[in-house]
Design a protein around this motif. Sequence first.
Motif, short mmCIF file in Angstrom:
data_model
loop_
_atom_site.label_atom_id
_atom_site.label_comp_id
_atom_site.label_asym_id
_atom_site.label_seq_id
_atom_site.Cartn_x
_atom_site.Cartn_y
_atom_site.Cartn_z
N ALA A 1 -3.71 1.12 -3.50
CA ALA A 1 -3.80 -0.19 -2.86
C ALA A 1 -2.93 -1.21 -3.60
O ALA A 1 -2.51 -0.97 -4.74
CB ALA A 1 -5.26 -0.65 -2.83
N TYR B 1 -4.86 -1.21 6.49
CA TYR B 1 -4.29 -2.33 5.75
C TYR B 1 -3.58 -3.23 6.75
O TYR B 1 -2.52 -2.88 7.26
CB TYR B 1 -3.32 -1.85 4.68
N VAL C 1 -7.78 -3.97 2.18
CA VAL C 1 -7.49 -2.55 2.33
C VAL C 1 -8.81 -1.79 2.24
O VAL C 1 -9.57 -1.97 1.27
CB VAL C 1 -6.52 -2.04 1.24
N GLY D 1 1.33 -4.18 5.23
CA GLY D 1 0.28 -4.68 6.10
C GLY D 1 0.76 -4.95 7.51
O GLY D 1 -0.06 -5.20 8.40
N LEU E 1 0.85 -1.18 0.00
CA LEU E 1 0.00 0.00 0.00
C LEU E 1 0.89 1.23 0.00
O LEU E 1 1.87 1.30 0.75
CB LEU E 1 -0.88 0.00 1.25
#
Length: 285
Positions: free
Chosen positions: A51, A181, A154, A279, A34
Amino acid sequence: MSRSRKAAFISLATLILLAAFVFYFANSSHKGVLQISFLNIGQGDAIYIEAPNGVQFIVDGGPANGRLLSELGAVMPYYDRTIDGIMVTNPDSDHYAGFLDVLPRYKIGEDFEPGTVSPTPTYALFEKTISEDGVPRIIAKKGMRITLDKDDGVYIDVLFPDRDVSTWTTNDGSIVAKLVYGDTSVMLQGDSPQKIEKYLIAEGNDVHAQILKLGHHSSRTATAPEYVAAVSPLYAVASLGKNNRYGFPHQETIDTLSAAHVPFLRTDLEGRITFISDGKTFVRK
């Protein structure tokens, strides 16, 4: 095959392979990643989000100074002329007027707004252009989840407004949202003042995040000490212009962040500020 035809064929094949390589690289380089960029657009807000699946979302468009277009050219592929969604957290011109340069050049998927209104001709033009382009206009409300990447998980959760704010002042009715995320998240404040920050805490909203986009460009009207404690960010980011006439950042905000030992990043000093996340953690790019 003649020599000239053979040369033309080789040139065409080379171009096709090059295009395939560019397409593959553009679609694989962000796999699992991300990106969020606080764009350098002067005195205003503009945040670019991409994303892992390539979906692109822009929170606020900054003022009408032409800089949003050049910033998008730096973070988006040159051939890309679609943006999946935009959000106007506040109908003050420093949050949307830059979109008037973008709308004729990019296809926009959806437009999210808080429901507050502005009586200015510029805002009327923005709304007219959105309507004529057939962009769905959605009023953001608490409980709404905007999914950017279903497979990787996300999304943007809207935390405020939680009611009709059409008669509210533009700052009080600002959209407050949380980009998530995995284990990483960003609080997006618009121009939300301290009384809304305190209300969000009192209502039990989960505002904890690794990055806090400061409300109202680091004005003293936002960034309450108890709110910073609740968010507990690793970084605070302010979007503001050099030598702006408002005196941002205000010393009270600087002192609040200093007391909480939160690093303070500013677009007026650093230009575009970009983080990437897998993440699990954010890394400054």
